[in-house]
Write a protein that holds these residues in place. Structure first.
Motif, PDB file in Angstrom:
ATOM      1  N   MET A  79       0.834  -1.181   0.000  1.00  0.00           N
ATOM      2  CA  MET A  79       0.000   0.000   0.000  1.00  0.00           C
ATOM      3  C   MET A  79       0.883   1.250   0.000  1.00  0.00           C
ATOM      4  O   MET A  79       1.769   1.394   0.827  1.00  0.00           O
ATOM      5  CB  MET A  79      -0.878  -0.010   1.248  1.00  0.00           C
ATOM      6  N   ARG A  80       0.641   2.107  -0.926  1.00  0.00           N
ATOM      7  CA  ARG A  80       1.408   3.340  -1.060  1.00  0.00           C
ATOM      8  C   ARG A  80       0.704   4.476  -0.338  1.00  0.00           C
ATOM      9  O   ARG A  80      -0.500   4.610  -0.412  1.00  0.00           O
ATOM     10  CB  ARG A  80       1.564   3.693  -2.521  1.00  0.00           C
ATOM     11  N   VAL A  81       1.529   5.284   0.342  1.00  0.00           N
ATOM     12  CA  VAL A  81       1.008   6.468   1.016  1.00  0.00           C
ATOM     13  C   VAL A  81       1.352   7.662   0.137  1.00  0.00           C
ATOM     14  O   VAL A  81       2.507   7.830  -0.258  1.00  0.00           O
ATOM     15  CB  VAL A  81       1.634   6.627   2.417  1.00  0.00           C
ATOM     16  N   PRO A  82       0.367   8.492  -0.165  1.00  0.00           N
ATOM     17  CA  PRO A  82       0.650   9.656  -1.018  1.00  0.00           C
ATOM     18  C   PRO A  82       1.685  10.584  -0.366  1.00  0.00           C
ATOM     19  O   PRO A  82       1.715  10.757   0.856  1.00  0.00           O
ATOM     20  CB  PRO A  82      -0.704  10.364  -1.140  1.00  0.00           C
ATOM     21  N   THR A  83       2.512  11.170  -1.182  1.00  0.00           N
ATOM     22  CA  THR A  83       3.565  12.061  -0.718  1.00  0.00           C
ATOM     23  C   THR A  83       2.990  13.248   0.053  1.00  0.00           C
ATOM     24  O   THR A  83       3.569  13.682   1.044  1.00  0.00           O
ATOM     25  CB  THR A  83       4.388  12.573  -1.915  1.00  0.00           C
ATOM     26  N   ILE A  84       1.873  13.751  -0.364  1.00  0.00           N
ATOM     27  CA  ILE A  84       1.269  14.902   0.318  1.00  0.00           C
ATOM     28  C   ILE A  84       0.910  14.552   1.756  1.00  0.00           C
ATOM     29  O   ILE A  84       1.057  15.376   2.660  1.00  0.00           O
ATOM     30  CB  ILE A  84       0.037  15.428  -0.473  1.00  0.00           C
ATOM     31  N   LYS A  85       0.464  13.332   2.012  1.00  0.00           N
ATOM     32  CA  LYS A  85       0.129  12.904   3.378  1.00  0.00           C
ATOM     33  C   LYS A  85       1.387  12.828   4.235  1.00  0.00           C
ATOM     34  O   LYS A  85       1.374  13.204   5.408  1.00  0.00           O
ATOM     35  CB  LYS A  85      -0.574  11.537   3.367  1.00  0.00           C
ATOM     36  N   LEU A  86       2.499  12.342   3.676  1.00  0.00           N
ATOM     37  CA  LEU A  86       3.760  12.287   4.405  1.00  0.00           C
ATOM     38  C   LEU A  86       4.271  13.695   4.714  1.00  0.00           C
ATOM     39  O   LEU A  86       4.793  13.951   5.803  1.00  0.00           O
ATOM     40  CB  LEU A  86       4.802  11.506   3.604  1.00  0.00           C
ATOM     41  N   GLN A  87       4.112  14.627   3.773  1.00  0.00           N
ATOM     42  CA  GLN A  87       4.519  15.999   3.999  1.00  0.00           C
ATOM     43  C   GLN A  87       3.688  16.638   5.115  1.00  0.00           C
ATOM     44  O   GLN A  87       4.220  17.326   5.982  1.00  0.00           O
ATOM     45  CB  GLN A  87       4.385  16.815   2.713  1.00  0.00           C
ATOM     46  N   GLN A  88       2.392  16.392   5.095  1.00  0.00           N
ATOM     47  CA  GLN A  88       1.519  16.931   6.138  1.00  0.00           C
ATOM     48  C   GLN A  88       1.878  16.356   7.501  1.00  0.00           C
ATOM     49  O   GLN A  88       1.902  17.070   8.507  1.00  0.00           O
ATOM     50  CB  GLN A  88       0.055  16.643   5.804  1.00  0.00           C
ATOM     51  N   LEU A  89       2.160  15.066   7.553  1.00  0.00           N
ATOM     52  CA  LEU A  89       2.552  14.427   8.806  1.00  0.00           C
ATOM     53  C   LEU A  89       3.864  15.000   9.328  1.00  0.00           C
ATOM     54  O   LEU A  89       4.017  15.260  10.519  1.00  0.00           O
ATOM     55  CB  LEU A  89       2.668  12.904   8.618  1.00  0.00           C
ATOM     56  N   THR A  90       4.804  15.241   8.433  1.00  0.00           N
ATOM     57  CA  THR A  90       6.097  15.818   8.815  1.00  0.00           C
ATOM     58  C   THR A  90       5.912  17.234   9.363  1.00  0.00           C
ATOM     59  O   THR A  90       6.488  17.589  10.399  1.00  0.00           O
ATOM     60  CB  THR A  90       7.054  15.842   7.609  1.00  0.00           C
ATOM     61  N   ILE A  91       5.129  18.043   8.692  1.00  0.00           N
ATOM     62  CA  ILE A  91       4.887  19.416   9.141  1.00  0.00           C
ATOM     63  C   ILE A  91       4.182  19.404  10.490  1.00  0.00           C
ATOM     64  O   ILE A  91       4.561  20.150  11.413  1.00  0.00           O
ATOM     65  CB  ILE A  91       4.080  20.203   8.085  1.00  0.00           C
ATOM     66  N   PHE A  92       3.164  18.580  10.655  1.00  0.00           N
ATOM     67  CA  PHE A  92       2.439  18.492  11.924  1.00  0.00           C
ATOM     68  C   PHE A  92       3.362  18.056  13.054  1.00  0.00           C
ATOM     69  O   PHE A  92       3.354  18.643  14.135  1.00  0.00           O
ATOM     70  CB  PHE A  92       1.265  17.508  11.782  1.00  0.00           C
ATOM     71  N   SER A  93       4.199  17.048  12.804  1.00  0.00           N
ATOM     72  CA  SER A  93       5.127  16.557  13.829  1.00  0.00           C
ATOM     73  C   SER A  93       6.143  17.628  14.217  1.00  0.00           C
ATOM     74  O   SER A  93       6.472  17.798  15.390  1.00  0.00           O
ATOM     75  CB  SER A  93       5.859  15.308  13.336  1.00  0.00           C
ATOM     76  N   THR A  94       6.631  18.359  13.227  1.00  0.00           N
ATOM     77  CA  THR A  94       7.603  19.420  13.480  1.00  0.00           C
ATOM     78  C   THR A  94       6.983  20.531  14.323  1.00  0.00           C
ATOM     79  O   THR A  94       7.599  21.006  15.293  1.00  0.00           O
ATOM     80  CB  THR A  94       8.130  19.999  12.153  1.00  0.00           C
ATOM     81  N   LEU A  95       5.787  20.955  13.983  1.00  0.00           N
ATOM     82  CA  LEU A  95       5.104  22.002  14.749  1.00  0.00           C
ATOM     83  C   LEU A  95       4.798  21.542  16.175  1.00  0.00           C
ATOM     84  O   LEU A  95       4.974  22.302  17.127  1.00  0.00           O
ATOM     85  CB  LEU A  95       3.818  22.430  14.045  1.00  0.00           C
ATOM     86  N   LEU A  96       4.362  20.317  16.321  1.00  0.00           N
ATOM     87  CA  LEU A  96       4.042  19.780  17.641  1.00  0.00           C
ATOM     88  C   LEU A  96       5.300  19.688  18.510  1.00  0.00           C
ATOM     89  O   LEU A  96       5.294  20.090  19.675  1.00  0.00           O
ATOM     90  CB  LEU A  96       3.389  18.400  17.515  1.00  0.00           C
ATOM     91  N   THR A  97       6.392  19.219  17.941  1.00  0.00           N
ATOM     92  CA  THR A  97       7.648  19.114  18.677  1.00  0.00           C
ATOM     93  C   THR A  97       8.177  20.506  19.048  1.00  0.00           C
ATOM     94  O   THR A  97       8.590  20.737  20.185  1.00  0.00           O
ATOM     95  CB  THR A  97       8.698  18.360  17.841  1.00  0.00           C
ATOM     96  N   GLY A  98       8.154  21.432  18.103  1.00  0.00           N
ATOM     97  CA  GLY A  98       8.615  22.788  18.374  1.00  0.00           C
ATOM     98  C   GLY A  98       7.792  23.468  19.449  1.00  0.00           C
ATOM     99  O   GLY A  98       8.329  24.151  20.329  1.00  0.00           O
ATOM    100  N   GLY A  99       6.492  23.283  19.400  1.00  0.00           N
ATOM    101  CA  GLY A  99       5.620  23.858  20.426  1.00  0.00           C
ATOM    102  C   GLY A  99       5.892  23.263  21.795  1.00  0.00           C
ATOM    103  O   GLY A  99       5.908  23.973  22.805  1.00  0.00           O
ATOM    104  N   GLY A 100       6.137  21.959  21.848  1.00  0.00           N
ATOM    105  CA  GLY A 100       6.440  21.300  23.120  1.00  0.00           C
ATOM    106  C   GLY A 100       7.751  21.784  23.711  1.00  0.00           C
ATOM    107  O   GLY A 100       7.847  22.054  24.909  1.00  0.00           O
ATOM    108  N   ILE A 101       8.754  21.925  22.876  1.00  0.00           N
ATOM    109  CA  ILE A 101      10.065  22.395  23.337  1.00  0.00           C
ATOM    110  C   ILE A 101       9.964  23.843  23.814  1.00  0.00           C
ATOM    111  O   ILE A 101      10.519  24.205  24.852  1.00  0.00           O
ATOM    112  CB  ILE A 101      11.119  22.236  22.225  1.00  0.00           C
ATOM    113  N   SER A 102       9.244  24.672  23.071  1.00  0.00           N
ATOM    114  CA  SER A 102       9.078  26.073  23.474  1.00  0.00           C
ATOM    115  C   SER A 102       8.341  26.187  24.804  1.00  0.00           C
ATOM    116  O   SER A 102       8.721  26.993  25.663  1.00  0.00           O
ATOM    117  CB  SER A 102       8.301  26.848  22.407  1.00  0.00           C
ATOM    118  N   THR A 103       7.320  25.384  24.982  1.00  0.00           N
ATOM    119  CA  THR A 103       6.562  25.392  26.238  1.00  0.00           C
ATOM    120  C   THR A 103       7.451  24.945  27.398  1.00  0.00           C
ATOM    121  O   THR A 103       7.439  25.555  28.471  1.00  0.00           O
ATOM    122  CB  THR A 103       5.327  24.486  26.136  1.00  0.00           C
ATOM    123  N   MET A 104       8.241  23.899  27.191  1.00  0.00           N
ATOM    124  CA  MET A 104       9.128  23.409  28.242  1.00  0.00           C
ATOM    125  C   MET A 104      10.172  24.466  28.602  1.00  0.00           C
ATOM    126  O   MET A 104      10.437  24.702  29.780  1.00  0.00           O
ATOM    127  CB  MET A 104       9.826  22.122  27.802  1.00  0.00           C
TER     128      MET A 104
END
Length: 138
Positions: A1-26
């Protein structure tokens, strides 16, 4: 099963924002805890009680900056706290080097050393500040 590239890009952006927000809060919460600590407040009281140091900085106004968490001059444990506090006044800036110990019986902090080092190289010992000579004319 192939995952569309756009979904991987969205997941990467979401993960990056979530991690950055967590680090900033800490980071914010650690800075807030440090600035509200008893050893930090006692050190600033020593500074504010020394007219020579406040005059040398050009304070008030006095701006206390965030402590550099990666600085090796900052060491805190259950019994001792060694902190380097960056600050600036209207004339110049510098660092307030403090060392505090906690009394195990009363659980209260006391400042052992407090030294202000200005950017120009001047050092003022806040535990034994030099007296300011005042000339009075009659």
């Amino acid at each position: 099963m192939r995952v569309p590239t756009i979904k991987l890009q969205q997941l990467t952006i979401f993960s990056t924002l979530l991690t950055g927000g967590g680090i900033s809060t800490m980071y914010y919460l650690i800075q807030k805890k440090l600035s509200n600590s008893e050893y930090h407040k006692l050190a600033l009281e020593k500074l504010e009680g020394c007219a020579l140091a406040m005059d040398s900085l050009g304070a008030p106004p006095l701006k206390i900056h965030n402590i550099h968490l990666h600085d090796r001059d900052n060491r805190i444990d259950q019994r001792t706290a060694q902190v380097k506090i960056p600050l600036t006044g209207s004339r110049t800036g510098g660092y307030l080097y403090t060392s505090s110990i906690r009394d195990p019986d009363t659980n209260r902090w006391s400042v052992k050393t407090a030294v202000l080092r200005l950017k120009e190289g001047e050092t003022i010992n806040l535990m034994n500040p030099p007296s300011i000579a005042k000339e009075f004319t009659e």
